[in-house]
Design a protein around this motif. Sequence first.
Motif, PDB file in Angstrom:
ATOM      1  N   GLY A   1       0.823  -1.210   0.000  1.00  0.00           N
ATOM      2  CA  GLY A   1       0.000   0.000   0.000  1.00  0.00           C
ATOM      3  C   GLY A   1       0.857   1.260   0.000  1.00  0.00           C
TER       4      GLY A   1
ATOM      5  N   VAL B   1      -8.371  -8.614   2.171  1.00  0.00           N
ATOM      6  CA  VAL B   1      -7.327  -7.590   2.020  1.00  0.00           C
ATOM      7  C   VAL B   1      -6.747  -7.189   3.377  1.00  0.00           C
ATOM      8  CG1 VAL B   1      -6.848  -5.235   1.222  1.00  0.00           C
ATOM      9  CG2 VAL B   1      -8.365  -6.728  -0.113  1.00  0.00           C
TER      10      VAL B   1
ATOM     11  N   ASN C   1       0.742  -2.701   5.318  1.00  0.00           N
ATOM     12  CA  ASN C   1       0.000  -1.442   5.387  1.00  0.00           C
ATOM     13  C   ASN C   1      -1.218  -1.390   4.462  1.00  0.00           C
ATOM     14  OD1 ASN C   1      -0.153   1.699   5.744  1.00  0.00           O
ATOM     15  ND2 ASN C   1       0.081   1.366   3.541  1.00  0.00           N
TER      16      ASN C   1
ATOM     17  N   SER D   1      -0.032   5.413  -1.847  1.00  0.00           N
ATOM     18  CA  SER D   1      -0.730   6.600  -1.339  1.00  0.00           C
ATOM     19  C   SER D   1      -0.669   6.620   0.180  1.00  0.00           C
ATOM     20  CB  SER D   1      -2.205   6.604  -1.794  1.00  0.00           C
ATOM     21  OG  SER D   1      -2.891   5.495  -1.260  1.00  0.00           O
ATOM     22  N   GLY D   2      -1.152   7.711   0.757  1.00  0.00           N
ATOM     23  CA  GLY D   2      -1.430   7.797   2.178  1.00  0.00           C
ATOM     24  C   GLY D   2      -0.281   7.438   3.096  1.00  0.00           C
TER      25      GLY D   2
ATOM     26  N   ILE E   1      -8.288  -1.576   2.975  1.00  0.00           N
ATOM     27  CA  ILE E   1      -9.494  -0.949   2.420  1.00  0.00           C
ATOM     28  C   ILE E   1     -10.522  -0.817   3.534  1.00  0.00           C
ATOM     29  CG2 ILE E   1      -9.187  -1.744   0.039  1.00  0.00           C
ATOM     30  CD1 ILE E   1     -11.123  -4.059   0.660  1.00  0.00           C
TER      31      ILE E   1
ATOM     32  N   LEU F   1      -0.435  -2.763  10.142  1.00  0.00           N
ATOM     33  CA  LEU F   1      -1.217  -1.549  10.352  1.00  0.00           C
ATOM     34  C   LEU F   1      -2.568  -1.939  10.904  1.00  0.00           C
ATOM     35  CD1 LEU F   1      -0.781   1.549   9.896  1.00  0.00           C
ATOM     36  CD2 LEU F   1       1.032  -0.010   9.216  1.00  0.00           C
TER      37      LEU F   1
ATOM     38  N   ASP G   1      -1.255  -7.258  -6.116  1.00  0.00           N
ATOM     39  CA  ASP G   1      -2.542  -7.306  -5.416  1.00  0.00           C
ATOM     40  C   ASP G   1      -2.328  -8.257  -4.241  1.00  0.00           C
ATOM     41  OD1 ASP G   1      -5.050  -7.866  -4.406  1.00  0.00           O
ATOM     42  OD2 ASP G   1      -6.002  -8.031  -6.370  1.00  0.00           O
ATOM     43  N   VAL G   2      -2.331  -7.727  -3.025  1.00  0.00           N
ATOM     44  CA  VAL G   2      -1.985  -8.565  -1.866  1.00  0.00           C
ATOM     45  C   VAL G   2      -2.994  -9.691  -1.642  1.00  0.00           C
ATOM     46  CG1 VAL G   2      -0.639  -6.807  -0.648  1.00  0.00           C
ATOM     47  CG2 VAL G   2      -3.114  -6.987  -0.217  1.00  0.00           C
ATOM     48  N   ALA G   3      -4.214  -9.523  -2.200  1.00  0.00           N
ATOM     49  CA  ALA G   3      -5.246 -10.538  -2.008  1.00  0.00           C
ATOM     50  C   ALA G   3      -5.256 -11.584  -3.116  1.00  0.00           C
ATOM     51  CB  ALA G   3      -6.617  -9.873  -1.913  1.00  0.00           C
TER      52      ALA G   3
ATOM     53  N   ARG H   1      -1.229  -1.866  -6.247  1.00  0.00           N
ATOM     54  CA  ARG H   1      -1.723  -2.150  -7.598  1.00  0.00           C
ATOM     55  C   ARG H   1      -1.433  -1.004  -8.563  1.00  0.00           C
ATOM     56  NH1 ARG H   1      -7.610  -3.137  -5.508  1.00  0.00           N
ATOM     57  NH2 ARG H   1      -6.842  -1.266  -4.451  1.00  0.00           N
ATOM     58  N   ARG H   2      -1.394   0.245  -8.080  1.00  0.00           N
ATOM     59  CA  ARG H   2      -1.157   1.394  -8.971  1.00  0.00           C
ATOM     60  C   ARG H   2       0.361   1.585  -9.164  1.00  0.00           C
ATOM     61  NH1 ARG H   2      -4.901   5.554  -5.762  1.00  0.00           N
ATOM     62  NH2 ARG H   2      -4.074   4.262  -4.088  1.00  0.00           N
TER      63      ARG H   2
ATOM     64  N   MET I   1      -8.338   7.265   1.942  1.00  0.00           N
ATOM     65  CA  MET I   1      -9.328   6.359   2.527  1.00  0.00           C
ATOM     66  C   MET I   1     -10.447   7.111   3.236  1.00  0.00           C
ATOM     67  SD  MET I   1      -8.622   3.364   5.329  1.00  0.00           S
ATOM     68  CE  MET I   1      -7.982   2.144   4.202  1.00  0.00           C
TER      69      MET I   1
HETATM   70  N1  LIG Z   1      -5.772   6.975   7.591  1.00  0.00           N
HETATM   71  C1  LIG Z   1      -6.212   6.608   8.788  1.00  0.00           C
HETATM   72  O1  LIG Z   1      -6.797   7.418   9.523  1.00  0.00           O
HETATM   73  C2  LIG Z   1      -5.974   5.206   9.264  1.00  0.00           C
HETATM   74  C3  LIG Z   1      -6.302   4.909  10.591  1.00  0.00           C
HETATM   75  C4  LIG Z   1      -6.075   3.620  11.064  1.00  0.00           C
HETATM   76  C5  LIG Z   1      -5.532   2.665  10.238  1.00  0.00           C
HETATM   77  N2  LIG Z   1      -5.240   2.969   8.950  1.00  0.00           N
HETATM   78  C6  LIG Z   1      -4.671   1.918   8.107  1.00  0.00           C
HETATM   79  O2  LIG Z   1      -3.543   2.403   7.425  1.00  0.00           O
HETATM   80  C7  LIG Z   1      -3.361   1.654   6.239  1.00  0.00           C
HETATM   81  C8  LIG Z   1      -3.137   2.614   5.070  1.00  0.00           C
HETATM   82  O3  LIG Z   1      -4.334   3.321   4.816  1.00  0.00           O
HETATM   83  P1  LIG Z   1      -4.376   4.840   4.307  1.00  0.00           P
HETATM   84  O4  LIG Z   1      -5.147   5.607   5.303  1.00  0.00           O
HETATM   85  O5  LIG Z   1      -3.025   5.282   3.935  1.00  0.00           O
HETATM   86  O6  LIG Z   1      -5.327   4.694   3.024  1.00  0.00           O
HETATM   87  P2  LIG Z   1      -5.061   4.826   1.460  1.00  0.00           P
HETATM   88  O7  LIG Z   1      -4.392   6.114   1.134  1.00  0.00           O
HETATM   89  O8  LIG Z   1      -6.382   4.524   0.836  1.00  0.00           O
HETATM   90  O9  LIG Z   1      -4.016   3.673   1.156  1.00  0.00           O
HETATM   91  C9  LIG Z   1      -4.391   2.323   1.036  1.00  0.00           C
HETATM   92  C10 LIG Z   1      -3.304   1.619   0.266  1.00  0.00           C
HETATM   93  O10 LIG Z   1      -3.621   0.215   0.209  1.00  0.00           O
HETATM   94  C11 LIG Z   1      -3.393  -0.218  -1.116  1.00  0.00           C
HETATM   95  N3  LIG Z   1      -4.240  -1.370  -1.401  1.00  0.00           N
HETATM   96  C12 LIG Z   1      -5.575  -1.485  -1.248  1.00  0.00           C
HETATM   97  N4  LIG Z   1      -6.000  -2.704  -1.662  1.00  0.00           N
HETATM   98  C13 LIG Z   1      -4.879  -3.353  -2.092  1.00  0.00           C
HETATM   99  C14 LIG Z   1      -4.645  -4.644  -2.646  1.00  0.00           C
HETATM  100  N5  LIG Z   1      -5.654  -5.518  -2.858  1.00  0.00           N
HETATM  101  N6  LIG Z   1      -3.377  -4.987  -2.971  1.00  0.00           N
HETATM  102  C15 LIG Z   1      -2.358  -4.121  -2.784  1.00  0.00           C
HETATM  103  N7  LIG Z   1      -2.516  -2.885  -2.249  1.00  0.00           N
HETATM  104  C16 LIG Z   1      -3.764  -2.520  -1.930  1.00  0.00           C
HETATM  105  C17 LIG Z   1      -3.700   0.980  -2.006  1.00  0.00           C
HETATM  106  O11 LIG Z   1      -2.945   0.894  -3.212  1.00  0.00           O
HETATM  107  P3  LIG Z   1      -3.530   0.511  -4.658  1.00  0.00           P
HETATM  108  O12 LIG Z   1      -4.924   1.034  -4.742  1.00  0.00           O
HETATM  109  O13 LIG Z   1      -2.571   1.210  -5.596  1.00  0.00           O
HETATM  110  O14 LIG Z   1      -3.429  -0.971  -4.744  1.00  0.00           O
HETATM  111  C18 LIG Z   1      -3.162   2.120  -1.156  1.00  0.00           C
HETATM  112  O15 LIG Z   1      -1.790   2.340  -1.423  1.00  0.00           O
HETATM  113  C19 LIG Z   1      -4.600   0.772   6.086  1.00  0.00           C
HETATM  114  O16 LIG Z   1      -4.308  -0.532   6.552  1.00  0.00           O
HETATM  115  C20 LIG Z   1      -5.592   1.435   7.012  1.00  0.00           C
HETATM  116  O17 LIG Z   1      -6.570   0.536   7.489  1.00  0.00           O
HETATM  117  C21 LIG Z   1      -5.456   4.229   8.436  1.00  0.00           C
END
Ligand SMILES: NC(=O)c1ccc[n+]([C@@H]2O[C@H](COP(=O)([O-])OP(=O)(O)OC[C@H]3O[C@@H](n4cnc5c(N)ncnc54)[C@H](OP(=O)(O)O)[C@@H]3O)[C@@H](O)[C@H]2O)c1
Length: 263
Positions: free
Chosen positions: A26, A122, A99, A29-30, A102, A150, A72-74, A51-52, A204
């Motif tokens: 992951g 995922v 990390n 982004s983010g 979804i 994460l 794709d981790v899944a 994936r991107r 997200m």
């Molecule tokens: N932001 C928060 O407030 C928060 C709080 C608690 C926990 N978290 C956790 O932090 C982690 C990162 O989230 P984020 O907030 O940074 O959200 P995000 O910007 O939406 O990032 C999610 C990442 O996961 C990747 N991803 C999703 N499905 C995937 C798949 N099937 N295979 C490979 N990569 C996949 C996406 O990349 P692609 O689409 O390019 O594959 C993206 O890079 C997550 O586990 C989330 O649950 C976030």
Amino acid sequence: MAPPDSTPEHALDRFRLDGRVVVITGASSGLGERFARVVAGVGAKVVLAARRVDRLEALAAELPDALAVGCDVAAPDGPQNLVDAAVDRYGRLDVLINNAGISRVVPAVDDDLDGFRHELEVDLIAPYELARRAARWWIDNDHPGVVVNLGSILGEVSGGKMRVPGYTAAKGGLHNLTRELAVQWARKGIRVNALAPAWFETEMNSDDMFHTDSGRAFVDTGTPMGRGGAAHELDGALLLLASDAGSYLTGHILLIDGGWTAL
Ligand SMILES: NC(=O)c1ccc[n+]([C@@H]2O[C@H](COP(=O)([O-])OP(=O)(O)OC[C@H]3O[C@@H](n4cnc5c(N)ncnc54)[C@H](OP(=O)(O)O)[C@@H]3O)[C@@H](O)[C@H]2O)c1
């Protein structure tokens, strides 16, 4: 790579990751993109997975030593292919940051099980499979390893008004899986911990949580510190878990939440 100096004067050096190979899922982004920049900044070679691929390649071009891997981790072969790609390129693997994630918002009575299952695939099964594949390599090669999962505050408490049944189930499972794997692998030189944030603005959650009055009110009034987290406020915790600074730390869920779960 020399072992870190354990003298008190060199405490900060133990947070460095010079020469270590860090896989981050992951990373497109983010938080994952931020983590890649943070570990690269303390000397790590970084394997960026998502994936991107276009985004990963753009990020890799900015870092001193990084590899972009479309994954794709899944997918059935996704986890093993990612471990293989890291070892093929760098000859070693030191840290896995699970990390990728979804999140779906849906009241439980309106949920559909395909969506629920995919979220578990995922957010829970893929991190398990990646950790298992990495651990197999570490054990077979008598090499120490570190897993950072994460998690989330929503692995400890409900989503409240959020309505996130799949996400809470997956993150709750991931927290206790962290403890289970930590205990299974503690004597094999593998540490497993979880970093569990509250609200940090990313793709997200940006629209719902940070750009609506109700979302902002939910975050700001529910957090004892009165605000969501700033991007840099996970950096120190991540490095503690990933580096030798945390060498006696395993099976821990490190909540970074401005007090959300202390209420
Ligand atoms: N932001 C928060 O407030 C928060 C709080 C608690 C926990 N978290 C956790 O932090 C982690 C990162 O989230 P984020 O907030 O940074 O959200 P995000 O910007 O939406 O990032 C999610 C990442 O996961 C990747 N991803 C999703 N499905 C995937 C798949 N099937 N295979 C490979 N990569 C996949 C996406 O990349 P692609 O689409 O390019 O594959 C993206 O890079 C997550 O586990 C989330 O649950 C976030």
